[in-house]
Motif scaffolding. Structure first.
Motif, PDB file in Angstrom:
ATOM      1  N   ARG A  72      56.675 -15.599 -36.904  1.00 41.39           N
ATOM      2  CA  ARG A  72      56.291 -16.196 -35.814  1.00 41.39           C
ATOM      3  C   ARG A  72      57.534 -17.329 -35.348  1.00 41.39           C
ATOM      4  NH1 ARG A  72      50.890 -18.932 -35.258  1.00 41.39           N
ATOM      5  NH2 ARG A  72      50.787 -17.970 -32.999  1.00 41.39           N
ATOM      6  N   MET A  73      57.776 -17.664 -34.216  1.00 45.32           N
ATOM      7  CA  MET A  73      58.629 -18.740 -33.769  1.00 45.32           C
ATOM      8  C   MET A  73      58.182 -20.103 -34.444  1.00 45.32           C
ATOM      9  SD  MET A  73      60.160 -18.584 -29.879  1.00 45.32           S
ATOM     10  CE  MET A  73      58.661 -19.321 -29.361  1.00 45.32           C
ATOM     11  N   ALA A  74      59.173 -20.838 -35.027  1.00 44.18           N
ATOM     12  CA  ALA A  74      58.642 -21.982 -35.661  1.00 44.18           C
ATOM     13  C   ALA A  74      57.826 -22.957 -34.754  1.00 44.18           C
ATOM     14  CB  ALA A  74      60.021 -22.823 -36.056  1.00 44.18           C
ATOM     15  N   SER A  75      58.124 -22.951 -33.423  1.00 43.84           N
ATOM     16  CA  SER A  75      57.494 -23.960 -32.370  1.00 43.84           C
ATOM     17  C   SER A  75      56.125 -23.533 -32.534  1.00 43.84           C
ATOM     18  CB  SER A  75      58.289 -23.785 -31.060  1.00 43.84           C
ATOM     19  OG  SER A  75      58.154 -22.567 -30.635  1.00 43.84           O
ATOM     20  N   TYR A  79      53.349 -21.302 -40.500  1.00 49.06           N
ATOM     21  CA  TYR A  79      54.232 -20.673 -41.561  1.00 49.06           C
ATOM     22  C   TYR A  79      53.662 -19.911 -42.194  1.00 49.06           C
ATOM     23  CZ  TYR A  79      56.778 -24.400 -39.394  1.00 49.06           C
ATOM     24  OH  TYR A  79      57.593 -25.312 -38.527  1.00 49.06           O
ATOM     25  N   ASP A 117      66.504 -23.734 -37.834  1.00 46.82           N
ATOM     26  CA  ASP A 117      65.456 -22.530 -36.905  1.00 46.82           C
ATOM     27  C   ASP A 117      64.409 -22.236 -37.807  1.00 46.82           C
ATOM     28  OD1 ASP A 117      67.454 -22.347 -35.259  1.00 46.82           O
ATOM     29  OD2 ASP A 117      68.113 -20.500 -35.821  1.00 46.82           O
ATOM     30  N   TYR A 118      64.291 -22.628 -38.998  1.00 48.21           N
ATOM     31  CA  TYR A 118      62.969 -22.333 -39.877  1.00 48.21           C
ATOM     32  C   TYR A 118      61.711 -23.290 -39.264  1.00 48.21           C
ATOM     33  CZ  TYR A 118      63.627 -19.213 -43.670  1.00 48.21           C
ATOM     34  OH  TYR A 118      63.433 -17.961 -44.607  1.00 48.21           O
ATOM     35  N   PHE A 120      60.282 -26.589 -36.603  1.00 47.05           N
ATOM     36  CA  PHE A 120      60.363 -26.902 -35.173  1.00 47.05           C
ATOM     37  C   PHE A 120      59.823 -28.577 -35.079  1.00 47.05           C
ATOM     38  CE2 PHE A 120      59.588 -27.434 -30.587  1.00 47.05           C
ATOM     39  CZ  PHE A 120      60.996 -27.022 -29.930  1.00 47.05           C
TER      40      PHE A 120
END
Ligand SMILES: Cc1cc2nc3c(=O)[nH]c(=O)nc-3n(C[C@H](O)[C@H](O)[C@H](O)COP(=O)(O)O)c2cc1C
Length: 215
Positions: A72-75, A79, A117-118, A120
Motif C-alpha cells: 500500500r502507499m505509505a500515506s 506497513y 518513499d517507504y 509518509f
C-alpha cells in the motif's frame, strides 16, 4: 513536579530528559565514496560545537532497504514488512535529520528516494537540513530533493548547504585528501544552519516529552 514517562511507563524528571536526537543520513551507497568521510567530518563539527544533541548516523548502505515492496502507499499506513516498521521506528525516534547527499546526473541517489518513499506520516514536521555535494556543486540535486522533502512535510531549514568538491580534492584512491578542506568554505553557513536546526530539534524534543503519558 511535572513528570515525563518512558515508553515502558517508568517515570522520569525533566532534568533527566534525553538530548535531542539528530540523524546524519549518509545517502551515497557506493563501495568507494566520499559521503562517509564528509559524514564523519560533519559529525565532528556538530559534536565539537557542543550543541547538546545526540548525533546518530544512518548509513543508507547499511540500512540496505529493498526497492519499495510495501503493497500500500505509505500515506495509507499499514506497513506489512518488518524492515518498513523498523525504518519507521528509526525516523519516529528522531528530533531532526541532516540529509547528506551527492549529486548524480543532476539528481540524487535512488536509495535516498527509495528510503523516503517507504514512509509518509513519519516525515511530517521532522526538522531537516540538506547538505548536498558534487564536483559541480550539488545545487541541481538540492532543488530536486527539496521538492520531495517539502512534499512529505519535512520542516527544512533553508537554504541548505551545497558543497563544491574540486577535482583535485580527490586522492589516487578516489577518497578525499581532506574532507575538512572541502567543507571549510561552507563551514560558517553550516554552523548557522545547524544552530537553526538544533533550535527546531529542541522544540520537537520538548513537545515529545510534554506529551501526556499513555498509561
Ligand atoms: C553516477 C554519478 C553521477 C554523477 N553526476 C554528477 C553530477 O551530475 N553533478 C556533480 O556535481 N557531480 C556528479 N558526480 C560526481 C560526484 O559528485 C562525485 O563522484 C562524488 O564523490 C560522489 O559522492 P560519493 O563519492 O559520496 O558517492 C557523479 C558521480 C557519479 C558516481
Amino acid at each position: 513536579m511535572v513528570e515525563w514517562a518512558h515508553g515502558n511507563g517508568e517515570r522520569m524528571t525533566p532534568e533527566a530528559a534525553r538530548a535531542p536526537r539528530v540523524a546524519l543520513v549518509v545517502s551515497s551507497t557506493r563501495p568507494v565514496r566520499v559521503g562517509g568521510q564528509l559524514g564523519v567530518h560533519l559529525t565532528q563539527i556538530i559534536e565539537g560545537d557542543h550543541l547538546g544533541v545526540e548525533v546518530v548516523t544512518i548509513d543508507l548502505r547499511e540500512l540496505a532497504l529493498p526497492f519499495l515492496d510495501e503493497p500500500r502507499m505509505a500515506s495509507l499506513g499499514g506497513y506489512v514488512h518488518e524492515h518498513t516498521r523498523r525504518w519507521a521506528a528509526t525516523i519516529t525516534d528522531l528530533d531532526a535529520m541532516i540529509v547528506l547527499t551527492p549529486q548524480y546526473n543532476w539528481g540524487y541517489p535512488a536509495p535516498l528516494k527509495n528510503a523516503i518513499d517507504y514512509l509518509f506520516a513519519e516525515w511530517r514536521g521532522l526538522p531537516g537540513l540538506l547538505v548536498t555535494y558534487g564536483t559541480h556543486g550539488g545545487t541541481k540535486c538540492y532543488d530536486q530533493i527539496t521538492q520531495v522533502l517539502d512534499r512529505v512535510g519535512v520542516d527544512l531549514v533553508k537554504p541548505g548547504i551545497c558543497v563544491y568538491i574540486p577535482k583535485d580534492a580527490y586522492g589516487p584512491d578516489d577518497h578525499l585528501l581532506s574532507p575538512a578542506a572541502v567543507l571549510a568554505p561552507d563551514e560558517a553557513d553550516l554552523r548557522d544552519r545547524l544552530a537553526a536546526l538544533v533550535t527546531k530539534a529542541r522544540g520537537r524534543a520538548a513537545g515529545r516529552e510534554t506529551t501526556p503519558a499513555q498509561v
